[in-house]
Scaffold this active site. Structure first.
Site, PDB file in Angstrom:
ATOM      1  N   ASP A 157      33.846  41.326  48.246  1.00  0.00           N
ATOM      2  CA  ASP A 157      32.933  40.177  47.897  1.00  0.00           C
ATOM      3  C   ASP A 157      33.546  39.112  47.044  1.00  0.00           C
ATOM      4  O   ASP A 157      32.777  38.242  46.538  1.00  0.00           O
ATOM      5  CB  ASP A 157      31.651  40.944  47.062  1.00  0.00           C
ATOM      6  CG  ASP A 157      32.109  41.657  45.665  1.00  0.00           C
ATOM      7  OD1 ASP A 157      33.432  42.007  45.725  1.00  0.00           O
ATOM      8  OD2 ASP A 157      31.328  41.403  44.739  1.00  0.00           O
ATOM      9  N   ASP A 194      38.991  41.082  47.012  1.00  0.00           N
ATOM     10  CA  ASP A 194      38.011  42.398  47.532  1.00  0.00           C
ATOM     11  C   ASP A 194      37.131  42.022  48.225  1.00  0.00           C
ATOM     12  O   ASP A 194      36.891  40.662  48.697  1.00  0.00           O
ATOM     13  CB  ASP A 194      37.723  43.356  46.251  1.00  0.00           C
ATOM     14  CG  ASP A 194      36.524  42.687  45.439  1.00  0.00           C
ATOM     15  OD1 ASP A 194      36.545  41.433  45.564  1.00  0.00           O
ATOM     16  OD2 ASP A 194      35.742  43.381  45.041  1.00  0.00           O
ATOM     17  N   ASP A 221      35.282  38.891  44.104  1.00  0.00           N
ATOM     18  CA  ASP A 221      35.313  38.981  42.685  1.00  0.00           C
ATOM     19  C   ASP A 221      36.584  39.386  42.073  1.00  0.00           C
ATOM     20  O   ASP A 221      36.794  39.267  40.874  1.00  0.00           O
ATOM     21  CB  ASP A 221      34.275  39.332  42.080  1.00  0.00           C
ATOM     22  CG  ASP A 221      33.610  40.986  42.398  1.00  0.00           C
ATOM     23  OD1 ASP A 221      34.495  41.359  43.016  1.00  0.00           O
ATOM     24  OD2 ASP A 221      32.790  41.494  41.852  1.00  0.00           O
ATOM     25  N   ARG A 222      37.507  40.220  42.815  1.00  0.00           N
ATOM     26  CA  ARG A 222      38.778  40.936  42.211  1.00  0.00           C
ATOM     27  C   ARG A 222      39.865  40.058  42.650  1.00  0.00           C
ATOM     28  O   ARG A 222      39.786  39.073  43.656  1.00  0.00           O
ATOM     29  CB  ARG A 222      38.722  42.422  42.719  1.00  0.00           C
ATOM     30  CG  ARG A 222      37.669  43.224  42.288  1.00  0.00           C
ATOM     31  CD  ARG A 222      37.984  44.595  42.504  1.00  0.00           C
ATOM     32  NE  ARG A 222      37.094  45.362  41.989  1.00  0.00           N
ATOM     33  CZ  ARG A 222      37.084  46.697  41.467  1.00  0.00           C
ATOM     34  NH1 ARG A 222      38.300  47.402  42.000  1.00  0.00           N
ATOM     35  NH2 ARG A 222      36.191  47.448  41.131  1.00  0.00           N
ATOM     36  N   SER A 248      30.958  45.453  47.569  1.00  0.00           N
ATOM     37  CA  SER A 248      32.087  45.118  46.825  1.00  0.00           C
ATOM     38  C   SER A 248      33.424  45.682  47.562  1.00  0.00           C
ATOM     39  O   SER A 248      33.782  45.437  48.586  1.00  0.00           O
ATOM     40  CB  SER A 248      32.049  45.581  45.449  1.00  0.00           C
ATOM     41  OG  SER A 248      33.121  44.929  44.610  1.00  0.00           O
ATOM     42  N   HIS A 249      34.159  46.323  46.782  1.00  0.00           N
ATOM     43  CA  HIS A 249      35.610  46.972  47.202  1.00  0.00           C
ATOM     44  C   HIS A 249      35.542  48.241  47.937  1.00  0.00           C
ATOM     45  O   HIS A 249      36.490  48.576  48.328  1.00  0.00           O
ATOM     46  CB  HIS A 249      36.561  46.997  45.909  1.00  0.00           C
ATOM     47  CG  HIS A 249      36.030  47.983  44.977  1.00  0.00           C
ATOM     48  ND1 HIS A 249      35.123  47.395  44.068  1.00  0.00           N
ATOM     49  CD2 HIS A 249      36.188  49.479  44.834  1.00  0.00           C
ATOM     50  CE1 HIS A 249      34.571  48.693  43.437  1.00  0.00           C
ATOM     51  NE2 HIS A 249      35.251  49.637  43.837  1.00  0.00           N
ATOM     52  N   LYS A 268      32.975  37.803  37.770  1.00  0.00           N
ATOM     53  CA  LYS A 268      34.486  37.951  37.874  1.00  0.00           C
ATOM     54  C   LYS A 268      34.718  37.085  39.028  1.00  0.00           C
ATOM     55  O   LYS A 268      33.907  37.078  39.977  1.00  0.00           O
ATOM     56  CB  LYS A 268      35.166  39.206  37.852  1.00  0.00           C
ATOM     57  CG  LYS A 268      34.665  40.116  38.803  1.00  0.00           C
ATOM     58  CD  LYS A 268      35.529  41.541  38.330  1.00  0.00           C
ATOM     59  CE  LYS A 268      34.865  42.515  39.344  1.00  0.00           C
ATOM     60  NZ  LYS A 268      33.596  43.407  38.943  1.00  0.00           N
TER      61      LYS A 268
HETATM   62  C1  VG1 Z   1      34.603  49.745  39.125  1.00  0.00           C
HETATM   63  C2  VG1 Z   1      35.574  49.155  37.848  1.00  0.00           C
HETATM   64  C3  VG1 Z   1      34.870  48.103  36.998  1.00  0.00           C
HETATM   65  C4  VG1 Z   1      34.243  47.055  37.601  1.00  0.00           C
HETATM   66  C5  VG1 Z   1      32.997  47.670  38.728  1.00  0.00           C
HETATM   67  C6  VG1 Z   1      32.707  46.733  39.820  1.00  0.00           C
HETATM   68  O1  VG1 Z   1      33.527  50.415  38.307  1.00  0.00           O
HETATM   69  O2  VG1 Z   1      36.284  50.117  37.138  1.00  0.00           O
HETATM   70  O3  VG1 Z   1      35.662  47.578  36.097  1.00  0.00           O
HETATM   71  O4  VG1 Z   1      33.275  46.173  36.918  1.00  0.00           O
HETATM   72  O5  VG1 Z   1      34.026  48.470  39.639  1.00  0.00           O
HETATM   73  O6  VG1 Z   1      33.507  45.999  40.437  1.00  0.00           O
HETATM   74  P1  VG1 Z   1      33.519  51.986  37.944  1.00  0.00           P
HETATM   75  O7  VG1 Z   1      32.451  52.332  37.409  1.00  0.00           O
HETATM   76  O8  VG1 Z   1      33.849  52.623  39.556  1.00  0.00           O
HETATM   77  O9  VG1 Z   1      34.806  52.383  37.212  1.00  0.00           O
HETATM   78  V1  VG1 Z   1      33.119  45.345  41.993  1.00  0.00           V
HETATM   79  O10 VG1 Z   1      34.536  44.496  42.569  1.00  0.00           O
HETATM   80  O11 VG1 Z   1      32.482  46.450  42.738  1.00  0.00           O
HETATM   81  O12 VG1 Z   1      31.881  44.173  41.574  1.00  0.00           O
HETATM   82 CO    CO Z   2      34.115  43.154  43.787  1.00  0.00          CO
END
Ligand code: VG1
Ligand code: CO
Length: 542
Positions: free
Chosen positions: A278, A276, A280-281, A112-113, A375
């Site tokens: 992948d 981001d 989704d953000r 992801s990010h 998302k």
């Molecule tokens: C973070 C965010 C959460 C989100 C998750 C996955 O998790 O706070 O809101 O759903 O990333 O997003 P954490 O546990 O680090 O707070 V992504 O864009 O990685 O799929």
């Molecule tokens: Co993501």
């Protein structure tokens, strides 16, 4: 042709986290990925002959990982594998494919990010047949399996050409390499008024979308440029690169500061946006106005009916607990339920499947709807464009109208990244232990009215999830929330979420730091952040 090879047990994805995320170097260890993939398949029932969707965000090790996943899937009885060309599929696009083609599930390769490249992170997550993240029951079973697994099955076959579209038989199954964008673009066309948005973009409205050299480039080029007629320079960093060009594909105000500067500059674009790794953000910044994800959720929920896909209205709104209560006011006005869930998209899945919620969102820049079970960054940007086209106002004017009508929720998140896990755990434990004594106590003139550790009872499947974040509510209004991240790959990350509601329009134009100054100071004092983490200030504020 199918080989059974020995492997060694390890500790895979911890339940409650979104996928297995580790440094690339960890994933490159012999049999590491194989082990985890086999553990997932060992926990699925009824996959024989079924379809599996496979793709990733294009980061380093994506292509190698896909070859392994596909061969293990075929050796485990999957009948058909759909792969995005070049190994590319955004998370929301994969969710759509699973649903559209009735797949049994999907494997998405992404962290992801998190940053990519040989020294960056890699990740893998399994999505179920509803297109959403694996439910907790499955991740728990897989976690247990990774600690006991002794062998994996893999097809002994040459690598697949990921860049050639078309179908090919491989061992006992069928591989189809498909265009990663086609189905997703059709879905977006079915939800939004493309003619209206095209009209807006042709009227001189300027859009800048930064794909951050990650997965959304091809999607953004097709949708914004080819289908909606935006100028080619509307899409920045539009080619997915294995190391994301050395950038950090987390579209927050630190990593996307250049967009903030652009949007705040004189004669800057009308809308600056980003997604981001992948896809989704989403980041939304109008000319002169950054929109917090919590406000964006509220505004999208309140205006969704302006887009054809939501003309019938929304059935309900869901937000994660740390997300501000701005959406609550909108749900109230719409006369629909507001659901407050733990952090992580998987908790929205049941609500969406049951038709209880239509629009969902998180403070971490994730917004989405019942069109998929993830998302969706580009979806959020398109919904904003559709609303802007219909209302004929600027982003700043829409936000100002929203605050005037519903009040403003001043909001910020303060992250203390890569602190020592021991200290972070001790901090949370100390808060938890103090919960019974906190109500009634005053700190710097503010009194704690209520203190708890958020627990969620799922209204659909009746499951309970506990210890999801320490909440402190103050008598004077305002809230502080503490929780530890589940997505980091080194040390621990403490997230502190601070919010205060301001109904008076005359007091809605302070900057966030000023409006929340007292709560910010208290957040450090009450939890003893400096004492437990050694940090005097957060590393990222969003
Ligand atoms: C973070 C965010 C959460 C989100 C998750 C996955 O998790 O706070 O809101 O759903 O990333 O997003 P954490 O546990 O680090 O707070 V992504 O864009 O990685 O799929
Ligand atoms: Co993501």
């Amino acid at each position: 042709m199918i080989q059974t090879l020995a492997t060694t047990p390890f500790e895979g994805q911890r339940p409650g986290t979104s996928g297995l995320r580790k440094k690339v170097k960890v994933f490159q260890q012999p049999r590491y990925l194989e082990n985890f993939v086999q553990s997932i398949f060992d926990c699925l029932e009824g996959a024989h002959g079924q379809t599996l969707v496979v793709g990733g965000d294009g980061r380093f090790f994506n292509r190698e990982a896909i070859q392994i996943v596909v061969k293990i899937a075929l050796a485990n009885g999957f009948g058909r594998i759909l792969i995005g060309r070049g190994g590319i599929l955004s998370t929301p696009a994969a969710s759509n494919l699973i649903r559209k083609y009735g797949a049994f599930g999907g494997v998405i390769l992404s962290a992801s990010h998190n940053p990519g490249g040989p020294d960056g992170d890699f990740g893998i997550k399994y999505n179920a047949s509803n297109g959403g993240p694996a439910p907790e029951k499955l991740t728990e079973a897989v976690f247990a399996r990774t600690k006991a697994i002794k062998e994996y099955r893999i097809l002994d076959a040459p690598d697949i050409d990921l860049d050639r579209l078309g179908a090919l038989g491989l061992g006992p199954g069928l591989i189809e390499v498909i265009d990663p964008v086609d189905d997703y673009a059709l879905l977006m066309q079915s939800l939004f008024d493309f003619d209206k948005i095209r009209g807006l973009l042709q009227s001189g409205f300027r859009l800048r979308f930064d794909a951050m050299s990650a997965v959304t480039g091809p999607y953004a080029k097709r949708i914004f440029v080819d289908l909606l007629g935006a100028s080619a320079d509307s899409v920045l960093n539009g080619t997915p690169l294995p190391d994301f060009g050395g950038h950090h594909p987390d579209p927050n105000l630190v990593n996307a500061k250049h967009l903030l500067d652009l949007a705040m500059s004189k004669d800057g674009p009308d809308l600056c946006a980003a997604s981001d790794g992948d896809g989704d953000r989403n980041l939304i910044i109008g000319a002169g106005r950054y929109v917090t994800p919590s406000d964006s959720l509220a505004i999208l929920a309140g205006n969704a009916h302006l887009a054809p896909g939501y003309a019938r209205g929304v059935a309900g709104v869901a937000r994660s607990m740390p997300t501000s209560a701005a959406a609550d006011k909108v749900a109230e006005r719409l006369g629909v339920n507001l659901y407050e869930t733990p952090t992580g998209w998987k908790f929205f899945g049941n609500l969406l499947d049951a038709g209880l919620a239509t629009i969902c969102g998180e403070e971490s820049a994730g917004t989405g709807s019942d069109h998929v079970r993830e998302k969706d960054g580009l979806w959020a940007i398109l919904l904003w464009l559709n609303i802007l086209a219909v209302r004929g106002q600027s982003v700043a004017a829409i936000v100002a109208d929203h605050w005037a009508e519903y009040g403003r929720n001043y909001y910020c998140r303060r992250d203390y990244e890569e602190v020592e896990a021991e200290g972070a755990n001790a901090l949370v434990q100390a808060l938890r232990d103090a919960l019974p004594e906190l109500p009634g106590k005053s700190f710097g003139g503010l009194k704690i009215a209520k203190a708890d550790d958020f627990a969620y009872h799922d209204p659909v499947d009746g499951s309970d999830t506990t210890q999801q974040g320490i909440r402190l509510l103050f008598s004077e209004g305002g809230r502080i929330v503490y929780r530890l991240s589940g997505t980091g790959t080194s040390g621990a990350t403490l997230r502190v979420y601070i919010e205060r509601y301001e109904p008076d329009p005359a007091k809605q134009n302070l900057d966030t730091e000023t409006a929340l100054a007292d709560l910010i100071a208290l957040s450090q004092e009450i939890a003893g952040i400096a004492h437990y983490t050694g940090r005097l200030a957060p590393s990222v504020v969003t």
